[in-house]
Design an enzyme around this catalytic site. Structure first.
Site, PDB file in Angstrom:
ATOM      1  N   LEU A  86     -19.444 -61.447  -0.101  1.00  0.00           N
ATOM      2  CA  LEU A  86     -19.656 -62.681  -0.855  1.00  0.00           C
ATOM      3  C   LEU A  86     -19.760 -62.356  -2.335  1.00  0.00           C
ATOM      4  O   LEU A  86     -20.327 -61.328  -2.729  1.00  0.00           O
ATOM      5  CB  LEU A  86     -20.932 -63.376  -0.376  1.00  0.00           C
ATOM      6  N   GLY A 131     -20.213 -59.573   3.634  1.00  0.00           N
ATOM      7  CA  GLY A 131     -19.285 -60.652   3.969  1.00  0.00           C
ATOM      8  C   GLY A 131     -17.903 -60.144   4.339  1.00  0.00           C
ATOM      9  O   GLY A 131     -17.194 -60.776   5.139  1.00  0.00           O
ATOM     10  N   ASN A 155     -24.734 -54.752   4.970  1.00  0.00           N
ATOM     11  CA  ASN A 155     -25.696 -54.008   4.153  1.00  0.00           C
ATOM     12  C   ASN A 155     -26.642 -54.920   3.373  1.00  0.00           C
ATOM     13  O   ASN A 155     -27.253 -54.504   2.389  1.00  0.00           O
ATOM     14  CB  ASN A 155     -24.937 -53.107   3.177  1.00  0.00           C
ATOM     15  N   GLU A 156     -26.775 -56.181   3.797  1.00  0.00           N
ATOM     16  CA  GLU A 156     -27.527 -57.168   3.023  1.00  0.00           C
ATOM     17  C   GLU A 156     -28.922 -56.695   2.615  1.00  0.00           C
ATOM     18  O   GLU A 156     -29.374 -56.951   1.495  1.00  0.00           O
ATOM     19  CB  GLU A 156     -27.648 -58.487   3.799  1.00  0.00           C
TER      20      GLU A 156
HETATM   21  C1  LIG Z   1     -35.866 -65.507   8.182  1.00  0.00           C
HETATM   22  C2  LIG Z   1     -35.342 -65.763   6.793  1.00  0.00           C
HETATM   23  C3  LIG Z   1     -33.829 -65.704   6.783  1.00  0.00           C
HETATM   24  C4  LIG Z   1     -33.360 -66.288   5.518  1.00  0.00           C
HETATM   25  C5  LIG Z   1     -31.871 -66.125   5.405  1.00  0.00           C
HETATM   26  C6  LIG Z   1     -31.364 -67.188   4.598  1.00  0.00           C
HETATM   27  C7  LIG Z   1     -30.363 -67.049   3.831  1.00  0.00           C
HETATM   28  C8  LIG Z   1     -29.611 -65.784   3.615  1.00  0.00           C
HETATM   29  C9  LIG Z   1     -29.594 -65.425   2.197  1.00  0.00           C
HETATM   30  C10 LIG Z   1     -28.672 -64.665   1.665  1.00  0.00           C
HETATM   31  C11 LIG Z   1     -27.545 -64.139   2.449  1.00  0.00           C
HETATM   32  C12 LIG Z   1     -26.601 -63.413   1.546  1.00  0.00           C
HETATM   33  C13 LIG Z   1     -25.553 -62.756   2.384  1.00  0.00           C
HETATM   34  C14 LIG Z   1     -24.757 -61.865   1.503  1.00  0.00           C
HETATM   35  C15 LIG Z   1     -23.583 -61.398   1.866  1.00  0.00           C
HETATM   36  C16 LIG Z   1     -22.763 -60.588   0.964  1.00  0.00           C
HETATM   37  O1  LIG Z   1     -21.600 -60.371   1.232  1.00  0.00           O
HETATM   38  S1  LIG Z   1     -23.453 -59.979  -0.477  1.00  0.00           S
HETATM   39  C17 LIG Z   1     -22.251 -58.880  -1.175  1.00  0.00           C
HETATM   40  C18 LIG Z   1     -22.484 -57.489  -0.674  1.00  0.00           C
HETATM   41  N1  LIG Z   1     -21.497 -56.598  -1.241  1.00  0.00           N
HETATM   42  C19 LIG Z   1     -21.769 -55.386  -1.649  1.00  0.00           C
HETATM   43  O2  LIG Z   1     -22.862 -54.892  -1.525  1.00  0.00           O
HETATM   44  C20 LIG Z   1     -20.644 -54.643  -2.274  1.00  0.00           C
HETATM   45  C21 LIG Z   1     -20.878 -54.459  -3.748  1.00  0.00           C
HETATM   46  N2  LIG Z   1     -19.749 -53.788  -4.381  1.00  0.00           N
HETATM   47  C22 LIG Z   1     -19.515 -52.473  -4.247  1.00  0.00           C
HETATM   48  O3  LIG Z   1     -20.194 -51.744  -3.573  1.00  0.00           O
HETATM   49  C23 LIG Z   1     -18.332 -51.945  -4.999  1.00  0.00           C
HETATM   50  O4  LIG Z   1     -17.980 -52.866  -5.995  1.00  0.00           O
HETATM   51  C24 LIG Z   1     -17.096 -51.660  -4.136  1.00  0.00           C
HETATM   52  C25 LIG Z   1     -16.720 -52.850  -3.289  1.00  0.00           C
HETATM   53  C26 LIG Z   1     -17.383 -50.446  -3.221  1.00  0.00           C
HETATM   54  C27 LIG Z   1     -15.898 -51.316  -5.051  1.00  0.00           C
HETATM   55  O5  LIG Z   1     -16.244 -50.268  -5.905  1.00  0.00           O
HETATM   56  P1  LIG Z   1     -15.355 -49.989  -7.200  1.00  0.00           P
HETATM   57  O6  LIG Z   1     -13.936 -49.976  -6.840  1.00  0.00           O
HETATM   58  O7  LIG Z   1     -15.933 -48.767  -7.842  1.00  0.00           O
HETATM   59  O8  LIG Z   1     -15.556 -51.282  -8.113  1.00  0.00           O
HETATM   60  P2  LIG Z   1     -16.819 -51.652  -9.005  1.00  0.00           P
HETATM   61  O9  LIG Z   1     -18.086 -51.383  -8.268  1.00  0.00           O
HETATM   62  O10 LIG Z   1     -16.661 -51.018 -10.349  1.00  0.00           O
HETATM   63  O11 LIG Z   1     -16.682 -53.229  -9.108  1.00  0.00           O
HETATM   64  C28 LIG Z   1     -15.691 -53.824  -9.966  1.00  0.00           C
HETATM   65  C29 LIG Z   1     -16.242 -55.135 -10.477  1.00  0.00           C
HETATM   66  O12 LIG Z   1     -16.488 -55.996  -9.373  1.00  0.00           O
HETATM   67  C30 LIG Z   1     -17.839 -56.444  -9.391  1.00  0.00           C
HETATM   68  N3  LIG Z   1     -18.280 -56.662  -8.005  1.00  0.00           N
HETATM   69  C31 LIG Z   1     -18.331 -55.777  -7.020  1.00  0.00           C
HETATM   70  N4  LIG Z   1     -18.762 -56.352  -5.874  1.00  0.00           N
HETATM   71  C32 LIG Z   1     -18.998 -57.639  -6.161  1.00  0.00           C
HETATM   72  C33 LIG Z   1     -19.460 -58.753  -5.378  1.00  0.00           C
HETATM   73  N5  LIG Z   1     -19.749 -58.686  -4.059  1.00  0.00           N
HETATM   74  N6  LIG Z   1     -19.573 -59.938  -6.005  1.00  0.00           N
HETATM   75  C34 LIG Z   1     -19.276 -60.067  -7.309  1.00  0.00           C
HETATM   76  N7  LIG Z   1     -18.835 -59.050  -8.106  1.00  0.00           N
HETATM   77  C35 LIG Z   1     -18.701 -57.844  -7.518  1.00  0.00           C
HETATM   78  C36 LIG Z   1     -18.576 -55.325 -10.095  1.00  0.00           C
HETATM   79  O13 LIG Z   1     -19.788 -55.792 -10.596  1.00  0.00           O
HETATM   80  C37 LIG Z   1     -17.590 -54.952 -11.165  1.00  0.00           C
HETATM   81  O14 LIG Z   1     -17.694 -55.927 -12.175  1.00  0.00           O
HETATM   82  P3  LIG Z   1     -17.437 -55.548 -13.707  1.00  0.00           P
HETATM   83  O15 LIG Z   1     -15.995 -55.155 -13.768  1.00  0.00           O
HETATM   84  O16 LIG Z   1     -18.364 -54.407 -14.046  1.00  0.00           O
HETATM   85  O17 LIG Z   1     -17.776 -56.803 -14.434  1.00  0.00           O
END
Ligand SMILES: CCCCC/C=C\C/C=C\CCC/C=C/C(=O)SCCNC(=O)CCNC(=O)[C@H](O)C(C)(C)COP(=O)(O)OP(=O)(O)OC[C@H]1O[C@@H](n2cnc3c(N)ncnc32)[C@H](O)[C@@H]1OP(=O)(O)O
Length: 280
Positions: A86, A131, A155-156
């Site tokens: 997400l 996501g 990994n949330e």
């Molecule tokens: C009982 C109570 C229950 C309550 C529950 C109620 C509600 C639930 C609440 C919340 C639920 C949320 C569920 C969430 C789900 C998700 O999917 S959260 C997203 C999780 N994703 C990650 O952890 C991955 C993060 N990213 C990375 O690890 C890396 O970016 C990579 C994918 C491995 C790629 O690495 P690399 O190629 O080195 O690229 P960069 O890290 O440099 O990233 C490039 C740019 O992209 C931006 N970015 C990366 N990931 C995201 C993302 N998910 N969203 C937005 N942006 C992202 C990163 O910041 C870089 O940006 P800049 O170029 O620096 O601006």
């Protein structure tokens, strides 16, 4: 033979979409073949923004409604990244109305994918956290490229957030309760061999064989009569999906309350900052 089945369809952020005169689907061409390829394309990391989620749902709907389609391969156009999950910027510093719209779109995509009548095969050609992993878990079969960087998992907790109950259910239905509990609490991201061992993916193959393997698997699934396979899929999945369907609004309220907390906003900002600083 399986090669004959394929045709392409690209899901991109709206800003990158072709103009309206050039629609996404060239249905007449794909009509004859029966299988589409949905390639996620939202560089740099295929994050699932509101626009991407919406486009994904629209494309799936088109395919579902066109009865000549029987299968979809879901893959990525971003080298080394299936999907970063997400889009965190959609969950940070936005209005309540925006959070509600975003979460409804996440729910909608999950429901569409999870209950799809089409055969869905995930050709996972990159890292696949949260996501991104969820999308692959909604598919009927997962083929992962054998690259030690291509971790996959929910990994949330490492972001300080919680995978909602329907994310959890999707994982439990795939890997079983104990493996899911450990993976969810620890926010585990599994490298390919481990992902295969715990059943998070069905096959790990050399990177250059992901697509051809997905095609062969598709041919096997399409050899089963649609009505029997679809009813069986529904038997297996509908009880899980119904739990969300019955309480979609409550689930959105849960999300709103949760994501609006100062502590959660702080965790998400810190995580995003860490990602951004990684380069510097
Ligand atoms: C009982 C109570 C229950 C309550 C529950 C109620 C509600 C639930 C609440 C919340 C639920 C949320 C569920 C969430 C789900 C998700 O999917 S959260 C997203 C999780 N994703 C990650 O952890 C991955 C993060 N990213 C990375 O690890 C890396 O970016 C990579 C994918 C491995 C790629 O690495 P690399 O190629 O080195 O690229 P960069 O890290 O440099 O990233 C490039 C740019 O992209 C931006 N970015 C990366 N990931 C995201 C993302 N998910 N969203 C937005 N942006 C992202 C990163 O910041 C870089 O940006 P800049 O170029 O620096 O601006």
């Amino acid at each position: 033979m399986a090669q004959d089945l394929v045709d392409g369809l690209l899901i991109k952020a709206r800003s990158h979409l072709p103009p309206p005169s050039e629609p996404l689907g060239k249905l007449s061409k794909r009509d004859r073949k029966g299988v589409a390829v949905i390639k996620l394309k939202n560089p740099p990391v295929n994050s699932l923004s509101l626009e991407v989620l919406t486009e994904f749902v629209i494309s799936l709907e088109k395919l579902e409604n066109d009865k000549t389609f029987r299968g979809v391969i879901v893959t990525s156009d971003c080298p080394g990244i299936f999907s970063a999950g997400l889009d965190l910027t959609e969950m940070c510093g936005k209005s309540q109305a925006h959070y509600a719209e975003f979460w409804r779109a996440v729910q909608e995509l999950w429901l569409r994918l999870y209950l799809s009548n089409l055969v869905l095969i995930a050709a996972i050609n990159g890292v696949s956290p949260a996501g991104g992993c969820l999308i692959s878990l909604t598919c009927d079969y997962r083929v992962l490229a054998d690259n030690p960087k291509y971790n996959i998992g929910l990994n949330e907790t490492l972001l300080g957030v919680v995978a909602p109950s329907w994310f959890k259910d999707t994982l439990v239905n795939t890997v079983g309760h104990r493996t899911a509990e450990r993976a969810l609490q620890l926010g585990l991201l599994f490298p390919p061999a481990e992902a295969l061992r715990v059943g998070m993916v069905d096959q790990v193959v050399p990177e250059d064989q992901v697509h051809s393997t997905a095609l062969s698997v598709m041919a096997q699934w399409l050899a089963v009569p649609d009505h029997a396979r679809q009813l069986t899929k529904s038997l297996m999945r509908k009880p899980t999906a119904d739990r969300l369907v019955k309480q979609r609004d409550a689930d959105i309220q849960y999300f709103l309350q949760f994501v609006s907390r100062d502590s959660i906003q702080k965790s998400l900002r810190m995580y995003l900052d860490k990602l951004r600083q990684k380069k510097g």
